[in-house]
Motif scaffolding. Structure first.
Motif, PDB file in Angstrom:
ATOM      1  N   ILE A 127       3.978  28.033 -20.271  1.00 17.03           N
ATOM      2  CA  ILE A 127       5.276  27.347 -20.327  1.00 17.03           C
ATOM      3  C   ILE A 127       5.366  26.200 -19.276  1.00 17.03           C
ATOM      4  O   ILE A 127       6.004  25.433 -19.606  1.00 17.03           O
ATOM      5  N   ALA A 128       4.573  26.528 -18.047  1.00 11.75           N
ATOM      6  CA  ALA A 128       4.756  25.411 -17.249  1.00 11.75           C
ATOM      7  C   ALA A 128       4.052  24.143 -17.784  1.00 11.75           C
ATOM      8  O   ALA A 128       4.355  23.164 -17.238  1.00 11.75           O
ATOM      9  N   ARG A 129       3.316  24.231 -18.869  1.00 14.10           N
ATOM     10  CA  ARG A 129       2.489  22.946 -19.524  1.00 14.10           C
ATOM     11  C   ARG A 129       3.644  22.233 -20.227  1.00 14.10           C
ATOM     12  O   ARG A 129       3.309  20.958 -20.839  1.00 14.10           O
ATOM     13  N   LEU A 130       4.822  22.846 -20.778  1.00 12.35           N
ATOM     14  CA  LEU A 130       5.354  22.315 -21.873  1.00 12.35           C
ATOM     15  C   LEU A 130       6.473  21.076 -21.304  1.00 12.35           C
ATOM     16  O   LEU A 130       7.106  21.537 -20.203  1.00 12.35           O
ATOM     17  N   GLU A 131       6.386  20.130 -22.297  1.00 19.42           N
ATOM     18  CA  GLU A 131       7.597  19.411 -21.964  1.00 19.42           C
ATOM     19  C   GLU A 131       8.846  19.551 -22.901  1.00 19.42           C
ATOM     20  O   GLU A 131       9.929  19.407 -22.632  1.00 19.42           O
ATOM     21  N   LYS A 132       8.551  19.954 -24.131  1.00 19.22           N
ATOM     22  CA  LYS A 132       9.305  20.186 -25.117  1.00 19.22           C
ATOM     23  C   LYS A 132       9.001  21.054 -26.349  1.00 19.22           C
ATOM     24  O   LYS A 132       7.729  20.931 -26.434  1.00 19.22           O
ATOM     25  N   VAL A 133       9.726  21.838 -27.147  1.00 24.00           N
ATOM     26  CA  VAL A 133       9.303  22.590 -28.083  1.00 24.00           C
ATOM     27  C   VAL A 133       9.959  21.854 -29.457  1.00 24.00           C
ATOM     28  O   VAL A 133      11.250  21.993 -29.274  1.00 24.00           O
ATOM     29  N   VAL A 156       4.966  20.240 -27.147  1.00 26.30           N
ATOM     30  CA  VAL A 156       4.548  18.990 -26.669  1.00 26.30           C
ATOM     31  C   VAL A 156       4.358  19.395 -25.155  1.00 26.30           C
ATOM     32  O   VAL A 156       5.076  19.711 -24.405  1.00 26.30           O
ATOM     33  N   THR A 157       3.054  19.091 -24.668  1.00 26.92           N
ATOM     34  CA  THR A 157       2.873  19.431 -23.337  1.00 26.92           C
ATOM     35  C   THR A 157       3.154  18.038 -22.358  1.00 26.92           C
ATOM     36  O   THR A 157       3.454  16.922 -22.998  1.00 26.92           O
ATOM     37  N   ARG A 158       3.086  18.105 -21.216  1.00 26.19           N
ATOM     38  CA  ARG A 158       3.594  17.253 -20.240  1.00 26.19           C
ATOM     39  C   ARG A 158       2.740  15.990 -20.249  1.00 26.19           C
ATOM     40  O   ARG A 158       1.435  16.131 -20.345  1.00 26.19           O
ATOM     41  N   GLY A 159       3.270  14.946 -19.748  1.00 24.62           N
ATOM     42  CA  GLY A 159       2.563  13.618 -19.713  1.00 24.62           C
ATOM     43  C   GLY A 159       3.545  12.566 -19.149  1.00 24.62           C
ATOM     44  O   GLY A 159       4.229  12.734 -18.537  1.00 24.62           O
ATOM     45  N   GLY A 160       3.215  11.315 -19.499  1.00 24.70           N
ATOM     46  CA  GLY A 160       4.003  10.277 -19.457  1.00 24.70           C
ATOM     47  C   GLY A 160       3.707   9.638 -17.736  1.00 24.70           C
ATOM     48  O   GLY A 160       2.385   9.891 -17.134  1.00 24.70           O
ATOM     49  N   SER A 161       4.695   9.146 -17.208  1.00 20.45           N
ATOM     50  CA  SER A 161       4.545   8.419 -15.833  1.00 20.45           C
ATOM     51  C   SER A 161       4.992   9.238 -14.781  1.00 20.45           C
ATOM     52  O   SER A 161       5.325   8.637 -13.860  1.00 20.45           O
ATOM     53  N   THR A 162       5.522  10.469 -15.049  1.00 19.62           N
ATOM     54  CA  THR A 162       6.199  11.175 -14.200  1.00 19.62           C
ATOM     55  C   THR A 162       4.917  12.071 -13.398  1.00 19.62           C
ATOM     56  O   THR A 162       4.398  12.686 -13.988  1.00 19.62           O
ATOM     57  N   GLU A 163       5.071  12.077 -12.012  1.00 18.92           N
ATOM     58  CA  GLU A 163       4.443  13.072 -11.239  1.00 18.92           C
ATOM     59  C   GLU A 163       4.995  14.170 -10.929  1.00 18.92           C
ATOM     60  O   GLU A 163       6.072  14.339 -10.584  1.00 18.92           O
ATOM     61  N   SER A 164       4.410  15.490 -10.864  1.00 19.19           N
ATOM     62  CA  SER A 164       5.166  16.588 -10.858  1.00 19.19           C
ATOM     63  C   SER A 164       4.351  17.698 -10.380  1.00 19.19           C
ATOM     64  O   SER A 164       3.154  17.633 -10.690  1.00 19.19           O
TER      65      SER A 164
END
Length: 661
Positions: A127-133, A156-164
């Motif tokens: 779940i922690a890897r997901l950005e959206k479903v 859809v897994t996390r990506g983009g320009s945001t650090e977290s």
């Protein structure tokens, strides 16, 4: 009936087409800016019913797995033979048996369905890897190919320009423990994402344990202005037990028991598997011009399957996929075309004992799928959006089996092959007169290829015909007509559909063979109602559906294991910024039990399950939650075959803490 239904839909659509009187000036069409989200599969003007579960809803869900998320937030029905929702089968659009082969599951747009009848492991993506479903209901064969008859689920897994950084830990009843870590950094233009999770439970039922460790590492970077790269590798190690079915008497006496454990053979019924996946994508082009993508994936599953004395199998699956795609867009249109290549190889060895000393069977199977596809969407008139897609695929299967125990039995010793070609087509129209209203109509020509298990008895369980080269893909038609209204804090969606399948593939236990049994028809109405304000969030999903055979010896009978109604409701209250109390309820109507073609046996009863979630957030990014699944300890089963019950889990408690930086 089919012609009448199509005509009725056409008549309903006619008043919506704009008519320009002579002399009127045409209004200038606004530019259509096509900006696809990262790995999203929902078009901006999708002619159909789509549900998107965003990152905020995922973070606040307090669920164990993606399967729980789909049930509580997506309104999707789940079934399980073990009582663990993490190994559940998802059901869309009135498919019961073998539904896992009729719902396509994607990770970042990449298919992960297995070539056999094995379902997707919902613990494979933490779940922690997901950005959206994203959930697309209804056939999408023309866009995605095989398995998309009932719908598509895209993770859809996390990506983009945001650090977290996300850290989560939880524990609960039945020995449940959870530890999750997800971290993303940006270093000199390099995006680095790391995820790890350990998930364990003894299981609500005896011999229903489930354990998983998983980790992944991804790297992405814009190499130059017109070249982007994204590569990753993931690993998972998973094991689980099989509690088995119960007679009605045993089910009523103690649904937690396992017949295998009761007989002292529980240690003979379990599976262990290790999975590796490496995938990557090169993207050439810019947002203002044509783009060319080259996605590549290599997957391996090493499975040790133990299903009782004498049935111990090692199964090695390798899957290779390559789907180059070209995309181009203009002011009011966009188009794409590409190839899809997939190769699956399975090598199997079966043993007489769990120690793997005496080999009884060797088998191998190869499946190749080659296809081409194209699609386009454009805005011919103001407020109107048209879309179309087409796909052609050719599949071939080669299978061989050799039995050392019965070397002269043709049902266990064979070498055969088969191939076939199929086409799919989709055309849709969406009308959006303003930001609050949209209406759509879509037609799909669809198909679903037989799984390898349906064709060949290579797994060591003989069918009447060891390699059924007469089994063909099920094909058919689907029509959607729907509308959505979103005034202020409200969302109302109504979607009707009709689907006809020609030669639906069903296991005929009387023949001991998978066959193109009959034509079927599914008619349904889906309604969704949502309300979102600062203090209250509410969501309601209801589906009324009829699935029946339309030819053959069971003409007019209902398709078994398909309920006529499904309801999911969620109500969340935020009396304070730091407190959320959320109630969830899912009701599933009764259905005929598995193998009841004549509709004469005792039905699988309807059931209703309520959950409760309390979430406390003392400061932004830190939350503590308590979830109670099956709050009222409802006794129910999601599957029943020939009088044997597979009980679902009773009341379960989960307490966790989540920290996001």
């Amino acid at each position: 009936m089919r012609r009448a239904s199509i005509s009725a839909l056409a008549v309903m659509l006619l008043p919506l087409f704009p008519v320009t009187a002579p002399g009127e000036e045409d209004e200038a069409l606004p530019d259509l800016v096509v900006e696809a989200d990262r790995d999203s599969v929902v078009p901006e003007h999708f002619a159909g019913s789509a549900t998107v579960i965003d990152q905020e809803a995922i973070a606040k869900s307090g669920v164990r797995s993606v399967a729980d998320l789909l049930a509580t937030q997506g309104g999707i029905r789940l079934t399980s033979s073990t009582g663990n929702t993490a190994d559940s089968t998802v059901h869309l659009r009135g498919f019961g048996e073998n539904s896992s082969s009729r719902v396509l599951v994607l990770i970042d747009g990449r298919p992960i369905n297995r070539p056999d009848m094995a379902g997707v492991s919902w613990l494979e993506v933490p779940i922690a890897r997901l950005e959206k479903v994203e959930i697309l209901r209804g056939s999408q064969s023309a866009r995605f190919g095989d398995n998309a008859v009932g719908g598509v689920i895209n993770l859809v897994t996390r990506g983009g320009s945001t650090e977290s950084t996300v850290v989560e830990a939880a524990g609960g009843s039945d020995g449940y423990t959870l530890a999750r870590l997800s971290h993303r950094s940006l270093i000199d233009g390099n995006g680095i994402t790391f995820d790890a999770e350990r998930n364990f439970t003894d299981g609500w039922r005896d011999n229903a344990f489930s354990e998983l460790q998983t980790a992944s590492l991804r790297w992405d970077k814009q190499l130059v202005d017109w070249i982007g790269a994204d590569f990753g590798v993931s690993w998972a190690d998973e094991s689980g037990g099989f509690p088995g079915p119960l007679t009605k008497q045993r089910y009523l006496l103690d649904p937690r028991q396992s017949i295998y454990a009761q007989s002292g053979q529980g240690d003979q019924y379990f599976s262990e598997q290790t999975r590796w996946n490496a995938d990557g994508k090169l993207t050439f082009g810019t947002n203002k011009g044509p783009t060319f993508e080259i996605p590549l994936s290599i997957y391996q599953r090493d499975l040790a399957w133990n299903f009782g004395p004498g049935f111990h199998t090692d199964n090695l699956l390798d899957t290779f996929t390559l789907s180059p795609r070209f995309q181009i867009s203009g002011d009011s249109w966009s188009a794409e075309a590409g190839l899809s290549l997939r190769r699956d190889t399975l090598d199997l060895s079966q043993y007489a004992e769990i120690q793997r000393l005496n080999r009884t069977t060797d088998a191998s199977l190869e499946r190749d799928i080659v296809g081409i596809f194209a699609g386009a969407q454009w805005e011919p008139w103001k407020y109107w959006h048209l879309s179309t897609s087409a796909r052609w695929e050719r599949s071939s299967v080669d299978a061989s089996a050799r039995s050392y125990t019965f070397p002269n039995d043709p049902a266990l010793n064979f070498s055969r092959s088969t191939d076939e070609s199929n086409t799919a087509f989709q055309a849709g129209i969406r009308w959006e007169p303003n930001d609050d209203i949209s209406v759509w109509l879509r037609y799909d020509r669809l198909y679903r290829l037989p799984s390898t298990d349906e064709i060949a008895s290579y797994q060591g369980f003989p069918l009447t015909v060891p390699f059924n080269d007469q089994l063909q893909a099920e094909t058919g038609h689907n029509i959607e007509l729907g509308a959505e209204w979103t005034p202020d804090a409200w969302t109302l969606r109504v979607n009707g559909f009709a689907q006809w399948l020609e030669g639906e593939i069903i296991y005929d236990y009387l023949q001991n063979l998978n066959v193109n049994l009959a034509d079927t028809r599914r008619l349904g109405l889906e309604t969704s109602l949502g309300y979102h304000t600062g203090m209250w969030d509410a969501a309601f999903h209801f589906t009324a559906l009829q699935a029946e055979f339309r030819s053959g010896p069971y003409d007019g009978k209902e398709v078994y294991l398909v309920p006529n109604r499904e309801l999911t409701a969620t109500l969340a209250c935020h009396p304070k910024d730091w407190l959320t109390v959320q109630a969830e309820y899912q009701h599933v109507g009764d259905s005929f039990e598995g193998n009841d073609f004549e509709n004469t046996h005792e039905k699988l009863p309807a059931y209703g399950v309520a959950n409760l979630l309390v979430r406390y957030e003392p400061k932004p990014g830190l939350s503590l939650y308590c979830r109670i699944n099956n709050l009222f300890d409802e006794r129910y089963a999601t599957i029943k075959y020939s009088g044997l019950w597979y009980p679902a889990a009773g009341r379960q408690l989960l307490i966790g803490i989540r920290r996001e930086l």
